[in-house]
Design an enzyme around this catalytic site. Structure first.
Site, PDB file in Angstrom:
ATOM      1  N   LYS A   1      32.567  92.010  72.880  1.00 24.23           N
ATOM      2  CA  LYS A   1      32.225  92.894  71.765  1.00 24.23           C
ATOM      3  C   LYS A   1      33.471  93.539  71.162  1.00 24.23           C
ATOM      4  CE  LYS A   1      27.672  94.002  73.664  1.00 24.23           C
ATOM      5  NZ  LYS A   1      26.792  95.064  74.210  1.00 24.23           N
ATOM      6  N   ALA A   2      34.505  93.710  71.956  1.00 26.35           N
ATOM      7  CA  ALA A   2      35.745  94.313  71.475  1.00 26.35           C
ATOM      8  C   ALA A   2      36.912  93.665  72.209  1.00 26.35           C
ATOM      9  CB  ALA A   2      35.735  95.816  71.711  1.00 26.35           C
ATOM     10  N   PRO A   3      37.199  92.396  71.866  1.00 28.81           N
ATOM     11  CA  PRO A   3      38.149  91.605  72.665  1.00 28.81           C
ATOM     12  C   PRO A   3      39.603  92.012  72.452  1.00 28.81           C
ATOM     13  CG  PRO A   3      37.386  90.336  70.789  1.00 28.81           C
ATOM     14  CD  PRO A   3      36.653  91.639  70.732  1.00 28.81           C
ATOM     15  N   ASN A   4      39.975  93.175  72.968  1.00 25.03           N
ATOM     16  CA  ASN A   4      41.346  93.644  72.898  1.00 25.03           C
ATOM     17  C   ASN A   4      41.885  93.784  74.311  1.00 25.03           C
ATOM     18  OD1 ASN A   4      40.934  94.084  70.012  1.00 25.03           O
ATOM     19  ND2 ASN A   4      39.730  95.847  70.658  1.00 25.03           N
ATOM     20  N   VAL A   5      43.157  93.457  74.488  1.00 28.27           N
ATOM     21  CA  VAL A   5      43.744  93.430  75.822  1.00 28.27           C
ATOM     22  C   VAL A   5      44.952  94.357  75.848  1.00 28.27           C
ATOM     23  CG1 VAL A   5      44.708  91.943  77.614  1.00 28.27           C
ATOM     24  CG2 VAL A   5      43.005  91.029  76.037  1.00 28.27           C
TER      25      VAL A   5
ATOM     26  N   HIS B   1      38.951  94.414  77.353  1.00 30.43           N
ATOM     27  CA  HIS B   1      37.601  94.596  76.840  1.00 30.43           C
ATOM     28  C   HIS B   1      36.853  93.273  76.917  1.00 30.43           C
ATOM     29  CE1 HIS B   1      37.627  98.650  75.060  1.00 30.43           C
ATOM     30  NE2 HIS B   1      38.915  98.440  74.858  1.00 30.43           N
ATOM     31  N   GLY B   2      35.583  93.349  76.611  1.00 32.22           N
ATOM     32  CA  GLY B   2      34.756  92.142  76.625  1.00 32.22           C
ATOM     33  C   GLY B   2      34.659  91.522  75.250  1.00 32.22           C
TER      34      GLY B   2
ATOM     35  N   ASP C   1      35.128 106.394  71.228  1.00 31.26           N
ATOM     36  CA  ASP C   1      34.718 105.933  72.558  1.00 31.26           C
ATOM     37  C   ASP C   1      35.432 106.690  73.674  1.00 31.26           C
ATOM     38  OD1 ASP C   1      33.080 104.462  74.144  1.00 31.26           O
ATOM     39  OD2 ASP C   1      34.235 102.607  74.052  1.00 31.26           O
TER      40      ASP C   1
END
Length: 489
Positions: free
Chosen positions: A66-70, A63-64, A179
């Protein structure tokens, strides 16, 4: 399986494309619990080993800001492939709440889900562990296909399987899905679509439920900031539009076409002649019902299953055949390391991009056809070349406005085509905070040179700047694949 979870989970049950033989939710759930490992808590050390220390080479979804999850792929000691979603440090500060929420999702077991098999909660680390899907996302197969467009029968199957997944979740008290989009739909080893379990939890305790473009967000969510079961059905409607059109069309535009009885304008041109008007009309009608402005006017998940079941075609044909993909338990392909330009574009390091493009010069323009008549040469070519020469000098000195003006004169002159000029003007636009214009140039460069990795890398940089991180990651992968193919040849 976040937004670019291209791959989540090996499946351990036989596929069953015969829709008439599908077991009911309870029986299916009980059988799957026998085949899958029970939900458990993992240690951080176990997941570090499985993912090679959370190596960047094992990232499959990101994610970017705004929602920094990998999301990482990994392999457990028993050789089982897994997907590990790692939340950012500030997400889920209440460890007990995270564990309870994850455990509740982990109790779900269904062949329509890429199921959650565990979590990890140590210190500030919050991680989810799910099955790994080896055959990419719906976004990849629908929007970025390479071998063949998705067949009509498979699109209908995707819609039904997703509706069945949502219906199952609703029956188990987990009707809220955050989402829902084409990146949340993953394909297992049999080519069957599965719904990512990660969407059953927010990106964080207080995080937003939608990271997509506002044009695709349920209207009531924009008013209240809350997700309801009806909001999920709205998002399902946007997915049906994706399946119909092969593009990500804003619902407002699609509804205008539908109201004007121009629904055939929605249909993917690749599908022409492959579906009946009755089936197309029925699917369009279902999408429009899901996209009603008033939530109470939308169908529920069970109604979606009822509406989609009679539309199914070629039910005896396995999904992997319809998808044109290899069947089996093949291990995930090794990721190809990004080239220096790909890495610079992924980090949006404009200075590094400038250095690489300047050093590369115009060698990649070799072989681009520039057929000019003698008259055009004598009357126009010198002026065109002078514009490019002035643009190059401005580009070297980072005089961005002058470079843009001169390159524009060269391009508008029309006597010569140069993907490199477009790439250079693209970077100038990026450095001038004009990402939309930059994206246009990168896409035009791709049209001129379809196998040029630089065009895809620059598209990624522009898409990152526009906040379209999912599409940017896809462009990075495309560029990397082209680069790898070039070196193999």
């Amino acid at each position: 399986m976040g937004v670019r979870c291209s791959k989540l989970s090996l499946c351990f049950w036989p596929s069953n494309p015969n829709l008439n033989d599908l077991s009911d939710n309870e029986n299916g759930s009980r059988n799957e619990k026998d085949l899958l490992p029970g939900y458990r808590e993992f240690s951080l050390d176990q997941l570090k080993v499985a993912t090679a220390g959370f190596s960047t080479n094992n990232i499959v979804s990101e994610h970017g800001e705004k929602a920094p999850n990998v999301v990482y792929r990994g392999k457990l000691e028993d050789e089982r492939w897994i997907a590990v979603k790692r939340f950012n440090k500030s997400a889920w500060p209440d460890s007990r709440q995270f564990i309870e929420e994850a455990r509740a999702v982990g109790q779900l077991r269904n062949e329509r889900l890429a199921n959650l098999i565990g979590c990890c909660c140590e210190g500030e680390e919050r991680l989810l562990v799910a099955e790994f899907m080896p055959n990419e996302t719906l976004s990849k197969h629908l929007f970025h296909w390479e071998a063949q467009p998705m067949k009509w029968a498979m699109r209908l199957r995707v819609a039904l399987y997703l509706a069945q997944a949502l219906d199952y979740c609703s029956s188990k008290g987990r009707a809220l899905y955050h989402d829902l989009n084409a990146y949340r739909v993953l394909f297992d080893k049999d080519g069957n679509p599965r719904l990512s379990c990660f969407g059953l939890m927010k990106n964080s305790r207080d995080g937003k439920s939608y990271s997509t473009n506002l044009a695709f967000t349920p209207p009531e969510y924009l008013r209240t900031g809350r997700v309801t079961p009806e909001s999920v059905v709205y998002s399902f409607g946007t997915l049906v539009l994706d399946l119909l059109s092969g593009k990500h069309i804003p619902p407002s535009h699609a509804l205008d076409l539908i109201r004007g009885k121009n629904f055939l304008m929605l249909m993917d041109s690749c599908l022409e002649g492959h579906f009946s008007n009755d089936d197309g009309t029925e699917l369009v009608r279902l999408a429009s019902r899901c996209l009603q402005y008033e939530p109470r006017e939308r169908p529920n998940a069970k109604s979606l299953v009822t509406a989609l079941s009679p539309l199914q075609k070629e039910t005896e044909v396995p999904s992997y055949v319809l998808m044109g993909i290899q069947h089996g338990m093949a291990s995930p392909k090794e990721l190809v390391s990004l080239t220096p330009l790909g890495d610079a574009c992924s980090r949006r390091d404009l200075t590094a991009i400038h250095q690489i493009l300047e050093k590369a010069g115009y060698k990649d323009d070799e072989g681009v056809a520039n057929e000019l008549s003698f008259q055009m040469w004598t009357n126009q070519i010198q002026e065109t070349l002078n514009s490019k020469k002035r643009g190059d000098a401005a580009f070297r000195s980072k005089d961005l406005a002058t470079a843009i003006d001169c390159y524009t004169q060269f391009i508008d002159g029309g006597t010569m085509i140069s993907p490199t000029v477009l790439a250079r003007r693209c970077l100038c636009y990026l450095m001038s905070d004009m990402p939309q214009e930059a994206l246009g140039d990168a896409m035009q460069a791709q049209v001129i040179s379809p196998d040029w990795s630089t065009a895809f890398y620059l598209q990624a940089a522009a898409l990152f700047s526009l906040g379209m991180d999912d599409d940017a990651q896809e462009s990075l992968k495309d560029g990397t694949s082209l680069e790898a193919r070039k070196h193999r040849n």
